[in-house]
Scaffold this motif. Structure first.
Motif, PDB file in Angstrom:
ATOM      1  N   ALA A   1       0.837  -1.354  -0.034  1.00  0.00           N
ATOM      2  CA  ALA A   1       0.296   0.155  -0.327  1.00  0.00           C
ATOM      3  C   ALA A   1       1.133   1.093   0.090  1.00  0.00           C
ATOM      4  O   ALA A   1       2.444   0.960   0.697  1.00  0.00           O
ATOM      5  N   LEU A   2       0.174   2.064  -0.884  1.00  0.00           N
ATOM      6  CA  LEU A   2       1.259   3.381  -1.385  1.00  0.00           C
ATOM      7  C   LEU A   2       0.124   5.022  -0.528  1.00  0.00           C
ATOM      8  O   LEU A   2      -0.923   4.808  -1.026  1.00  0.00           O
ATOM      9  N   SER A   3       1.660   5.904   0.039  1.00  0.00           N
ATOM     10  CA  SER A   3       0.079   6.584   0.607  1.00  0.00           C
ATOM     11  C   SER A   3       0.719   7.954   0.049  1.00  0.00           C
ATOM     12  O   SER A   3       1.716   8.215  -0.207  1.00  0.00           O
ATOM     13  N   GLU A   4      -0.355   8.155  -0.964  1.00  0.00           N
ATOM     14  CA  GLU A   4       0.505   9.368  -2.137  1.00  0.00           C
ATOM     15  C   GLU A   4      -0.700  10.494  -1.789  1.00  0.00           C
ATOM     16  O   GLU A   4      -1.369  11.120  -2.323  1.00  0.00           O
ATOM     17  N   ARG A   5      -0.023  11.519  -1.096  1.00  0.00           N
ATOM     18  CA  ARG A   5      -0.600  12.301  -0.856  1.00  0.00           C
ATOM     19  C   ARG A   5      -1.895  12.445  -0.481  1.00  0.00           C
ATOM     20  O   ARG A   5      -2.208  11.430   0.751  1.00  0.00           O
ATOM     21  N   GLU A   6      -3.334  12.489  -0.524  1.00  0.00           N
ATOM     22  CA  GLU A   6      -4.025  12.340  -0.629  1.00  0.00           C
ATOM     23  C   GLU A   6      -4.997  10.861  -0.351  1.00  0.00           C
ATOM     24  O   GLU A   6      -5.806  10.108  -0.074  1.00  0.00           O
ATOM     25  N   LYS A   7      -4.174  10.500  -1.619  1.00  0.00           N
ATOM     26  CA  LYS A   7      -4.979   9.176  -2.046  1.00  0.00           C
ATOM     27  C   LYS A   7      -3.919   7.543  -1.368  1.00  0.00           C
ATOM     28  O   LYS A   7      -2.588   8.230  -1.265  1.00  0.00           O
ATOM     29  N   VAL A   8      -4.788   6.794  -1.413  1.00  0.00           N
ATOM     30  CA  VAL A   8      -3.555   5.570  -0.759  1.00  0.00           C
ATOM     31  C   VAL A   8      -4.340   4.498  -2.256  1.00  0.00           C
ATOM     32  O   VAL A   8      -4.990   4.323  -2.107  1.00  0.00           O
ATOM     33  N   LYS A   9      -2.838   3.534  -2.554  1.00  0.00           N
ATOM     34  CA  LYS A   9      -2.816   3.127  -3.672  1.00  0.00           C
ATOM     35  C   LYS A   9      -2.741   1.543  -2.745  1.00  0.00           C
ATOM     36  O   LYS A   9      -1.392   1.112  -2.498  1.00  0.00           O
TER      37      LYS A   9
ATOM     38  N   LYS B   1      -4.631 -16.079 -15.237  1.00  0.00           N
ATOM     39  CA  LYS B   1      -3.135 -15.949 -14.566  1.00  0.00           C
ATOM     40  C   LYS B   1      -4.122 -17.587 -12.824  1.00  0.00           C
ATOM     41  O   LYS B   1      -4.414 -16.273 -12.717  1.00  0.00           O
ATOM     42  N   PRO B   2      -2.637 -17.778 -12.631  1.00  0.00           N
ATOM     43  CA  PRO B   2      -3.432 -17.946 -11.099  1.00  0.00           C
ATOM     44  C   PRO B   2      -2.921 -17.282  -9.964  1.00  0.00           C
ATOM     45  O   PRO B   2      -2.752 -17.216  -9.480  1.00  0.00           O
ATOM     46  N   GLU B   3      -1.964 -16.089 -10.921  1.00  0.00           N
ATOM     47  CA  GLU B   3      -1.390 -14.982  -9.551  1.00  0.00           C
ATOM     48  C   GLU B   3      -0.776 -13.854 -10.466  1.00  0.00           C
ATOM     49  O   GLU B   3      -0.470 -13.865 -11.247  1.00  0.00           O
ATOM     50  N   PHE B   4      -1.826 -12.820  -9.724  1.00  0.00           N
ATOM     51  CA  PHE B   4      -1.622 -11.636 -10.328  1.00  0.00           C
ATOM     52  C   PHE B   4      -1.921 -10.423 -10.094  1.00  0.00           C
ATOM     53  O   PHE B   4      -2.334 -10.999  -8.544  1.00  0.00           O
ATOM     54  N   SER B   5      -1.164  -9.415  -9.646  1.00  0.00           N
ATOM     55  CA  SER B   5      -1.671  -8.101  -8.637  1.00  0.00           C
ATOM     56  C   SER B   5      -1.778  -6.786  -9.504  1.00  0.00           C
ATOM     57  O   SER B   5      -1.687  -7.107 -10.998  1.00  0.00           O
ATOM     58  N   VAL B   6      -3.101  -6.578  -8.401  1.00  0.00           N
ATOM     59  CA  VAL B   6      -3.117  -4.785  -9.925  1.00  0.00           C
ATOM     60  C   VAL B   6      -3.624  -3.859  -8.824  1.00  0.00           C
ATOM     61  O   VAL B   6      -3.150  -3.921  -7.439  1.00  0.00           O
ATOM     62  N   VAL B   7      -3.754  -2.736  -9.234  1.00  0.00           N
ATOM     63  CA  VAL B   7      -3.578  -1.432  -8.182  1.00  0.00           C
ATOM     64  C   VAL B   7      -4.678  -0.531  -8.271  1.00  0.00           C
ATOM     65  O   VAL B   7      -5.455  -0.834  -9.007  1.00  0.00           O
ATOM     66  N   ARG B   8      -5.166  -0.577  -6.804  1.00  0.00           N
ATOM     67  CA  ARG B   8      -6.382  -0.565  -6.444  1.00  0.00           C
ATOM     68  C   ARG B   8      -6.763   1.008  -5.975  1.00  0.00           C
ATOM     69  O   ARG B   8      -5.924   0.766  -4.710  1.00  0.00           O
ATOM     70  N   GLN B   9      -7.378   1.763  -6.279  1.00  0.00           N
ATOM     71  CA  GLN B   9      -7.691   3.186  -4.643  1.00  0.00           C
ATOM     72  C   GLN B   9      -9.055   2.751  -3.623  1.00  0.00           C
ATOM     73  O   GLN B   9      -9.988   2.299  -4.773  1.00  0.00           O
TER      74      GLN B   9
ATOM     75  N   PRO C   1     -18.562  -2.076   3.829  1.00  0.00           N
ATOM     76  CA  PRO C   1     -16.998  -1.420   3.020  1.00  0.00           C
ATOM     77  C   PRO C   1     -16.264  -1.195   3.751  1.00  0.00           C
ATOM     78  O   PRO C   1     -16.233  -0.836   4.807  1.00  0.00           O
ATOM     79  N   PRO C   2     -14.798  -1.676   3.036  1.00  0.00           N
ATOM     80  CA  PRO C   2     -13.804  -0.318   4.129  1.00  0.00           C
ATOM     81  C   PRO C   2     -14.278   0.853   4.524  1.00  0.00           C
ATOM     82  O   PRO C   2     -14.092   1.797   3.135  1.00  0.00           O
ATOM     83  N   PRO C   3     -13.678   1.448   5.354  1.00  0.00           N
ATOM     84  CA  PRO C   3     -13.795   2.794   5.474  1.00  0.00           C
ATOM     85  C   PRO C   3     -12.861   3.507   4.809  1.00  0.00           C
ATOM     86  O   PRO C   3     -11.705   3.569   4.592  1.00  0.00           O
ATOM     87  N   ARG C   4     -12.973   4.747   4.436  1.00  0.00           N
ATOM     88  CA  ARG C   4     -12.207   6.178   3.764  1.00  0.00           C
ATOM     89  C   ARG C   4     -10.627   6.135   4.596  1.00  0.00           C
ATOM     90  O   ARG C   4     -11.190   6.214   5.416  1.00  0.00           O
ATOM     91  N   PRO C   5     -10.630   5.703   4.076  1.00  0.00           N
ATOM     92  CA  PRO C   5      -8.639   6.780   4.557  1.00  0.00           C
ATOM     93  C   PRO C   5      -8.543   7.994   5.366  1.00  0.00           C
ATOM     94  O   PRO C   5      -9.045   8.383   4.234  1.00  0.00           O
TER      95      PRO C   5
ATOM     96  N   LEU D   1       1.301   5.910  11.474  1.00  0.00           N
ATOM     97  CA  LEU D   1       1.188   4.367  11.258  1.00  0.00           C
ATOM     98  C   LEU D   1       0.416   3.327  11.435  1.00  0.00           C
ATOM     99  O   LEU D   1      -0.199   2.548  10.261  1.00  0.00           O
ATOM    100  N   ALA D   2       0.020   3.434  12.245  1.00  0.00           N
ATOM    101  CA  ALA D   2      -0.452   2.310  13.262  1.00  0.00           C
ATOM    102  C   ALA D   2      -2.293   2.691  12.802  1.00  0.00           C
ATOM    103  O   ALA D   2      -3.146   1.552  11.542  1.00  0.00           O
ATOM    104  N   THR D   3      -2.611   3.237  11.693  1.00  0.00           N
ATOM    105  CA  THR D   3      -3.569   3.969  11.312  1.00  0.00           C
ATOM    106  C   THR D   3      -3.540   3.926  10.101  1.00  0.00           C
ATOM    107  O   THR D   3      -4.665   3.104   9.423  1.00  0.00           O
ATOM    108  N   PHE D   4      -2.952   3.636   9.392  1.00  0.00           N
ATOM    109  CA  PHE D   4      -2.396   3.037   7.983  1.00  0.00           C
ATOM    110  C   PHE D   4      -2.854   1.870   7.874  1.00  0.00           C
ATOM    111  O   PHE D   4      -3.388   1.530   6.937  1.00  0.00           O
ATOM    112  N   LYS D   5      -2.022   1.762   9.117  1.00  0.00           N
ATOM    113  CA  LYS D   5      -1.955  -0.279   8.405  1.00  0.00           C
ATOM    114  C   LYS D   5      -3.428  -0.529   8.666  1.00  0.00           C
ATOM    115  O   LYS D   5      -3.820  -1.892   8.064  1.00  0.00           O
TER     116      LYS D   5
END
Lengths: 655, 410
Positions: free
Chosen positions: B43-51, B65-73, B98-102, B138-142
């Protein structure tokens, strides 16, 4: 004349600082009123009193708050008396002058505020410009005069040091004090304070410490000294009956043999308990009474274990008396708990004793601080031997109503301490001491005390923060416990419901633990630290006292030089009549110089000893405090362990 | 699983403390079924967004494919949730909340406050406070990352949801899903919809008599439960925050004491430094107590506020169906009376009936499931809470004991 100039600048400094800090109307009027009052009869003396370096305007000024006190429910008086006014002086003057006379003066003053204010600048200019001349006059009259007035003056003089310091707090406190409600007191005050007013205006001879004068002046002085006792006599009514000679002795006794008394004997102990706070009476005239239980093996106490009942103002009164008697000899007097107008009023108005937890907390806080105060005083070998202290803990009867319910309110005290601190700094800097090593010791100590003061204040703030957060934690834990209990009653799964119920109980118990810990934070850490902040104020007072003594000495020296010069002039002019008089004066000032030097040496010695003792006791107290606190923390943690151990099986039983 | 979460150069700290955040998510994992495994590997925190980097491992044939990754917001997660919620086929299921807003505003605000108060404290105190805040951030982020992961895990473990087409797209489509944040019109619509929904809900709750006692009871329970658990969560948050404040106030106490020691000199310095040191250590323990209470207690409660709310939504949908069914019955009666469009009405009535029965049966299962899930999660977390509380209390008691002993030896 260069010499003789020395003191005035010092005084002016002091005076300036007064002006800076105290723009208060009350205070200003206080400073000035004597002028308008007394102008004619006492002029030279007054000027000397005011102009003298040693008597910063306060002693002369301090009584004046009294008149307004009429309108102010007598409280400024209260305050003033508490520390500043010697029962000695006050009472003696009562015996000399009819109280009614005094009352008259009081009435006049407030009615004439304009004059008072207008006169203000005069005092100052008078101080500065007419310094030289009047001083001489005053010196002569003051010392040689064997009439009653002088006597009174002397007795006031003894107390003037404390008065000095207290008067500073007058403006700050007076408002707060006037909230304070000891209505029943005010009647008494007025009567007693009136004479004092008279008296202090007379202050002619502040520069000369009473002690140095006492012996030679023995005869004329006796009258004022004897009446000291009335303070101690029960039921101090307006028409004070000078009586009870017994307590008189302490004063000289203590003075003569302070050193022996100081010697600590290791196995002596005294333990004082303050308990059972009780509200006596109803409404605004009610007060809190405490049971004071003493356990001791000190031989001069009649019993080993006994109790008496004392009210809060008695404690303050005791402190006031101790300050009067011992501060000038360089003793660190443990400060009494502050008077809190709000807390007191709350209790007084609270109809049911057990109703409010707020006032319960307040009472307990005060009880604890009274107990600490008593034990701190009792731990001091000289102070505990003081007749007033002994009477306080021993006399199984009501004490005479302390006219001086020292309304040292928090704001006043803090201000006072800050101010005294500044003054001490300023003054010590100028002290050109002959004894270098000693001077350096005092300078270093003063520095250390200053930084200690600052650090303790910071630490106290941190502790207060901790207490507040822990209280918040206790409260929020309790409310969580309540919510969890509701949740458990809603939960339909029975085992989970039981576990949640158990969780609610566990957190409820944790709440109690946090709460107790918050009390420990407060009583074991915060309050003790606060005590020490105030004790440091007392240490600064003592340093200040030494500076004043130093100035007295310096002043005496410069006076002596002047007299000698005058004598030489007279001899040159061949005026033998004047030479004779000048010779007498020179001799007289020689004695004074010698005495004030002795006094200075003595106070320096005493302070060194006191400060050493303070250092030792403080280190021990802090160690004890921290150990006790850590133990409390550990107990809390152990209790928390138990709580969760009880909870664990319930959590595991969820199926 | 959460391996790395990069965040403004805090990787190291993160690595060392990653384990704490795994609360409340393994409870829904069915360990026997590994056909679709989803986690957030980064997970990457970019200014207001978390990717979030969503990592998938699967044996299902649908996937290329059996294994893959995508980036989502975060917005894409919400989009996915909304697709599930509006799908009629899933009306009988509890849709994973749904997960709460970062939200890092609280941390930022605190950091700003700290900056303003910099002058009033020593450098040491300031640095410690700053560290605390960074750790908090950091804890909030995690936690945010973990919440997003839980959402996906629950979908992936669900026998029906995991075959959903939108889910597949979400996991597999390599490009941006180009879900915009809702524009104004949509927002107003959404607001209107939710307003409609809640009035309807209220109306139904008031007017619709349930034919099934079980649901009547469940409805009552869930309503009450929701209120109670919400309140408890708020209180738990306050409690952990107060605990944190207590821990933080030890910082000033500790530095204040050691400075006092310096002034007092040798008579007291050594003694006081030991005490100051103990407070510094105790602070860390107290801080852990606070964060563990937050993880084990508050977060569990918080999750079930949302899960309970999802269950409530299910009951609403069912009640709506019931109302529709009853309406269809009435329509059929009317049609029969008028002898007009009887067949259509009959069909509609049959449909409604089937739908209602389906949803009722499914809902019953789901509610049982919800209860089981809840009980298991509470059990696990309460046990862990008690263990951690014990651990910390014991550590602190020992710490104090050691200190007292050391002081006695002085």
């Amino acid at each position: 004349m260069a010499d003789s100039r020395e003191p005035p600048p010092l005084f002016n400094d002091d005076d300036d600082s007064h002006k800076d800090d105290d723009n208060d109307d009350l205070f200003t009027s206080a400073v000035q009123s004597p002028v308008s009052e007394l102008t004619t009869p006492e002029e030279p003396r007054r000027q000397e009193g005011l102009g003298d370096p040693l008597t910063s305007p306060s002693p002369a000024a301090s009584p004046t708050p009294d008149p307004p006190s009429d309108s102010h429910a007598g409280n400024p008086t209260d305050l003033f008396e508490s520390v500043g006014e010697p029962p000695v002086g006050g009472l003696s003057s009562v015996s000399l002058e009819s109280p009614t006379g005094g009352e008259g003066t009081q009435q006049e003053l407030p009615s004439d505020p304009d004059t008072t204010l207008v006169d203000a600048p005069c005092v100052e200019s008078a101080n500065m410009s007419s310094f030289d001349a009047p001083v001489e006059d005053a010196g002569t009259t003051g010392v040689t005069g064997s009439d009653d007035v002088v006597g009174t003056a002397e007795s006031v003089d003894q107390s003037s040091p404390p008065a000095n310091s207290t008067s500073d707090s007058v403006p700050a406190t007076s408002e707060e004090v006037s909230l304070d409600d000891e209505v029943d007191d005010s009647a008494l005050f007025n009567a007693t304070s009136a004479p004092k007013l008279q008296l202090s205006q007379d202050v002619p001879e502040p520069p000369v410490p009473a002690s140095s004068i006492l012996p030679p002046m023995g005869a004329p002085l006796t009258p004022p000294v004897a009446p000291i006792t009335p303070t101690v006599t029960p039921n101090l009514t307006p028409n004070v009956t000078p009586a009870a000679p017994a307590p008189v002795t302490p004063l000289p006794a203590v003075r003569q043999s302070p050193e022996e008394l100081e010697a600590e004997s290791g196995d002596e102990f005294i333990e004082i308990q303050v308990s059972d706070p009780q509200k006596i009476g109803e409404g605004m005239s009610s007060y809190m009474a405490y049971k004071v239980t003493t356990k001791t093996n000190i031989t001069y106490f009649r019993k080993k274990n006994w109790s008496v009942t004392r009210r809060f103002s008695d404690f303050l009164g005791l402190h006031g008396k101790l300050v009067e008697k011992h501060l000038h000899s360089g003793r660190i007097i443990p400060p009494a708990p502050e008077k809190s107008a709000i807390g007191t009023t709350k209790i007084k108005l609270g109809s049911d004793k057990t109703a409010e937890s707020g006032s319960q907390d307040f009472i307990e806080k005060r009880r604890a601080s009274l107990e600490r105060y008593m034990n701190r005083t009792g731990a001091h070998p000289t102070l505990r031997a003081d007749p007033d202290f002994r009477e306080f803990i021993e006399l199984d009867a009501e004490l005479p109503r302390a006219t001086q319910t020292s309304a040292l309110s928090s704001a006043g005290v803090l201000r006072l301490f800050n101010r005294v601190g500044e003054t001490v700094n300023k003054m010590t800097f100028k002290m050109d001491e002959s004894d270098q090593a000693e001077g350096q010791w005092f300078e270093e100590k003063t520095q250390q005390i200053e930084s200690l003061d600052a650090q303790l204040r910071k630490l106290h703030l941190a502790m207060e923060g901790l207490v507040a957060y822990r209280r918040e934690l206790a409260v929020s834990t309790a409310s969580f416990a309540k919510s969890a209990a509701i949740l458990s009653s809603v939960e339909e799964h029975s085992a989970l419901s039981r576990a949640l119920h158990q969780l609610a109980e566990s957190t409820e118990r944790t709440h109690t633990i946090h709460h107790a810990q918050a009390d420990a934070d407060f009583y074991y850490l915060s309050e003790i630290t606060k005590d020490y902040i105030q004790l440091i104020g007392a240490v600064k007072d003592v340093f200040h006292e030494r500076v004043k003594t130093f100035q007295t000495w310096q002043h005496a020296q410069s006076m002596l030089a002047k007299k000698r010069e005058a004598k030489a002039k007279a001899e040159l002019a061949g005026r033998m009549d004047k030479v004779q008089q000048a010779q007498e004066e020179v001799a007289e000032w020689e004695v004074k110089v010698e005495r004030s030097q002795e006094e200075f040496d003595r106070i320096s010695r005493a302070i060194k000893k006191e400060v050493d003792r303070f250092d030792v006791v403080r280190v021990k107290d802090f160690k004890d405090m921290l150990v006790k606190y850590l133990e409390a923390l550990m107990t809390s943690q152990q209790q928390i362990i138990k709580v969760w151990e009880t909870f664990m099986p319930e959590a595991k039983a969820i199926a | 699983m959460l391996e790395i979460a990069r965040l403004d150069g805090m990787e190291e700290v993160l690595h060392s403390e990653t384990n704490g955040t795994k609360s409340g998510r393994s409870d829904t994992v069915d360990l026997n079924d590994n056909s679709l495994q989803v986690d957030i590997s980064d997970a990457l925190s970019e200014r207001e967004k978390v990717k979030f980097t969503v990592h998938t491992k699967t044996t299902l044939a649908d996937y290329a494919k059996p294994e893959f990754s995508v980036v989502r917001q975060h917005e894409e997660f919400i989009w996915l949730h909304d697709r599930f919620e509006e799908n009629e086929d899933y009306a009988g299921y509890i849709i994973p909340p749904p997960p709460p807003r970062p939200d890092f505003d609280a941390s930022r605000e605190k950091l700003q406050k700290l900056g303003e108060g910099e002058g009033s404290m020593t450098k040491e105190e300031f640095n410690k406070m700053k560290q605390e805040l960074e750790a908090e951030y950091l804890a909030t982020f995690k936690k945010t990352v973990a919440m997003h992961e839980v959402f996906l895990t629950r979908l992936a473990q669900h026998s029906v949801f995991r075959t959903d087409h939108n889910f597949k797209v979400f996991l597999e489509y390599e490009q941006d899903l180009s879900v915009r944040t809702k524009n104004k019109k949509e927002k107003v619509e959404g607001l209107f919809k939710s307003f409609n929904k809640s009035t309807d809900e209220l109306l139904l709750a008031a007017t619709q008599k349930d034919v099934d006692d079980y649901f009547e009871k469940e409805k009552g329970f869930l309503l009450e439960y929701h209120t109670a658990i919400k309140d408890t969560t708020t209180k738990a948050d306050k409690m952990t925050q107060a605990h944190k404040s207590v821990a933080d106030s030890y910082i000033k106490l500790s530095t204040g004491l050691s400075q006092l020691g310096t002034i007092e000199g040798p008579r007291l310095e050594k003694f006081i430094n030991k005490v100051a040191d103990t407070f510094e250590k105790a602070r860390k323990v107290e801080g852990r107590v606070s964060s563990d209470e937050d993880l084990k207690l508050s977060d569990t409660l918080r999750y079930y506020v949302r899960d309970g709310s999802a269950a409530k939504d299910l009951l609403y949908r069912r009640l709506r169906c019931l109302a529709n069914y009853e309406q269809a019955n009435k329509n059929l009666d009317r049609a029969r009376a008028k002898n007009k469009d009887v067949h259509a009405a009959e069909l509609a009535q049959q449909n409604a009936c089937e739908k209602f029965e389906l949803i009722t049966n499914k809902a019953k299962e789901e509610l049982v499931d919800f209860k089981g899930r809840r009980v298991a999660a509470f059990r696990k977390n309460l046990i862990e809470l008690a263990e951690l509380e014990l651990k910390h209390a014991k550590a602190q008691a020992q710490l104090l004991k050691n200190c007292l002993q050391a002081l006695q030896e002085e």
